[in-house]
Design a protein around this motif. Sequence first.
Motif, short mmCIF file in Angstrom:
data_model
loop_
_atom_site.label_atom_id
_atom_site.label_comp_id
_atom_site.label_asym_id
_atom_site.label_seq_id
_atom_site.Cartn_x
_atom_site.Cartn_y
_atom_site.Cartn_z
N GLN A 33 81.56 -35.22 39.65
CA GLN A 33 80.54 -35.88 40.46
C GLN A 33 80.05 -37.16 39.77
N PRO A 34 80.10 -38.31 40.45
CA PRO A 34 79.62 -39.57 39.84
C PRO A 34 78.10 -39.63 39.84
N SER A 35 77.56 -40.44 38.96
CA SER A 35 76.11 -40.65 38.89
C SER A 35 75.74 -41.90 39.69
N HIS A 36 74.49 -41.92 40.18
CA HIS A 36 74.00 -43.05 40.97
C HIS A 36 73.06 -43.90 40.13
N ARG A 37 73.10 -45.19 40.38
CA ARG A 37 72.24 -46.11 39.64
C ARG A 37 70.79 -45.95 40.09
N PRO A 38 69.84 -46.09 39.18
CA PRO A 38 68.43 -46.00 39.57
C PRO A 38 68.07 -47.10 40.55
N LEU A 39 67.13 -46.78 41.43
CA LEU A 39 66.64 -47.76 42.41
C LEU A 39 65.63 -48.67 41.72
N LEU A 40 66.02 -49.93 41.50
CA LEU A 40 65.17 -50.86 40.77
C LEU A 40 64.12 -51.49 41.68
N SER A 41 64.43 -51.68 42.95
CA SER A 41 63.49 -52.31 43.87
C SER A 41 62.39 -51.33 44.25
N THR A 42 61.18 -51.84 44.36
CA THR A 42 60.03 -51.03 44.77
C THR A 42 59.60 -51.32 46.20
N SER A 43 60.43 -52.03 46.95
CA SER A 43 60.05 -52.38 48.32
C SER A 43 59.99 -51.15 49.22
N LEU A 44 60.75 -50.11 48.88
CA LEU A 44 60.74 -48.89 49.69
C LEU A 44 59.68 -47.90 49.25
N ASP A 45 59.03 -48.17 48.11
CA ASP A 45 58.00 -47.25 47.64
C ASP A 45 56.80 -47.26 48.58
N GLN A 46 56.25 -46.10 48.79
CA GLN A 46 55.13 -45.94 49.72
C GLN A 46 53.80 -46.21 48.99
N SER A 47 52.86 -46.72 49.74
CA SER A 47 51.54 -46.97 49.16
C SER A 47 50.88 -45.65 48.76
N HIS A 48 50.15 -45.69 47.67
CA HIS A 48 49.46 -44.53 47.11
C HIS A 48 50.42 -43.46 46.58
N ALA A 49 51.72 -43.74 46.57
CA ALA A 49 52.66 -42.76 46.02
C ALA A 49 52.47 -42.62 44.51
N GLU A 50 52.11 -43.72 43.86
CA GLU A 50 51.86 -43.66 42.42
C GLU A 50 50.65 -42.79 42.11
N ASP A 51 49.68 -42.76 43.01
CA ASP A 51 48.51 -41.90 42.80
C ASP A 51 48.92 -40.43 42.81
N VAL A 52 49.85 -40.07 43.68
CA VAL A 52 50.33 -38.69 43.73
C VAL A 52 51.05 -38.33 42.44
N ARG A 53 51.89 -39.23 41.95
CA ARG A 53 52.60 -38.95 40.71
C ARG A 53 51.64 -38.88 39.53
N ARG A 54 50.62 -39.71 39.54
CA ARG A 54 49.64 -39.67 38.47
C ARG A 54 48.86 -38.35 38.50
N LEU A 55 48.66 -37.80 39.69
CA LEU A 55 47.97 -36.52 39.81
C LEU A 55 48.76 -35.41 39.11
N PHE A 56 50.09 -35.45 39.24
CA PHE A 56 50.92 -34.46 38.55
C PHE A 56 50.87 -34.68 37.03
N CYS A 57 50.78 -35.91 36.60
CA CYS A 57 50.66 -36.18 35.16
C CYS A 57 49.36 -35.57 34.61
N GLU A 58 48.30 -35.70 35.37
CA GLU A 58 47.04 -35.11 34.93
C GLU A 58 47.14 -33.59 34.87
N TYR A 59 47.85 -33.00 35.83
CA TYR A 59 48.01 -31.55 35.82
C TYR A 59 48.77 -31.09 34.57
N PHE A 60 49.89 -31.74 34.27
CA PHE A 60 50.67 -31.34 33.10
C PHE A 60 49.92 -31.60 31.80
N GLN A 61 49.12 -32.67 31.78
CA GLN A 61 48.34 -32.95 30.58
C GLN A 61 47.29 -31.86 30.38
N LEU A 62 46.66 -31.40 31.46
CA LEU A 62 45.70 -30.31 31.33
C LEU A 62 46.38 -29.03 30.87
#
Length: 435
Positions: free
Chosen positions: A403-432
Amino acid sequence: MVEEEELRSFTFLMTYLLLKRRRDVNNANVQRRNEIQRRIRHRQYFFQRQRRTLMMMIAGSMPSNIRMRTRPWVTTPRTDWWERVVMTEFQPSDWLDKFRMSQETFFYLCEKLRPRLARQDTCFRLALPVEKRVAVALWRLASNIEYRTISSLFGVGKSTVCRCVRDMCHAIVGLLSSTYLRPPSEQDLEDSALHFLSRYGFPHCVAAISTLHTAIISPSNNASDYANSAGWLSVLSQVAVSGRGQFWDVCASFPGGTDPADILQNSSLWTTAAEGGLSPASVPTFMGRKLSYVLLGEACYPLQNWLVKAYPEGKCIRMRDVGLSQSQQLFNQRLNAALRVPVEALLRLRARWQCLSKRNDCGLDVVPTMVLACCILHNICESHGDTFKEEWQADVVEAESPQPSHRPLLSTSLDQSHAEDVRRLFCEYFQLQEN
């Protein structure tokens, strides 16, 4: 008046005699046709019996040292192999090795597919039983060997083998998709979230997305579109895997060179998740706020409110003054561990159905249906608790098309607004959890 009565009686009598004569003629024709068909079947059986007797005489004349070196069913005549050996002498391990499922699951599958696969006898030949048609197709999916070999083994023509594979794949997709490849229920979402949390320590997650490349022969048109990043031709499929390793959504039929982000945007999973279909009616709570369940994805997918991926670790190489924080590194570790779910599920899928791990010489119109059928068969075997043998994975590891590997998506144009807030919420959970 008397003459009219006599004429009416005579007319009635003649009508009755004509109708009776016509009925007798029709009955005689039906009896004659049945007798012809009976003689044809008897003659076919007689010729097959003569052929079996001749083959047994040839096998009996072989030297004893050759007969001792081979298994008994290998030298059995081909017309007798399915009816006598498989149906009466196969052990549970033989069913698993040859058909990749237990005998109980095999006959369960036959009953489910009988409405589509049953055929009527004709005046020229007897129709193959449903069980034999399913066995021919499963042998092909499990081994990916040539039609000629399967034809000699089951005593059918090569075109019949091809037709059995096509018919069974279409029947599985048409009859069993609504049961074994359907959107998850609320109970399925809760069970999958608990499984991700208990086994991988990743909370509020119900599935993970990954890709599957199936090697194909060179198509007649647009062959360059099917070349993947590893340089070989393939059909690309997107799968969503639950915490129990079963497939919830499969999107097949894309050329191997397609960007996984484009497949995701054109799939029904994107629409379902964007509309909140991955959470129950009452949105669950995570870290003190209402948050729908999320999916896990690789770096080639865009960041969404419902799809989280790892932080790009290459940033600390390109920008030495910016690195990942401890919570971000911990998030990446837990996410990469949870992404083993689709990897292991696809490995078991390709090990059980090796038509997906080796080059598939079927037409492009059949390969997507075959991928869907194999995913449904995987779910059937997993839900029925059929044994999976670890030695099957050796053929996948040594496959000619890793199975070949796929290149990371460098563009952020498809990223959804406030998606980073959701990911940051998981970081806070793991840190706790770490503290």
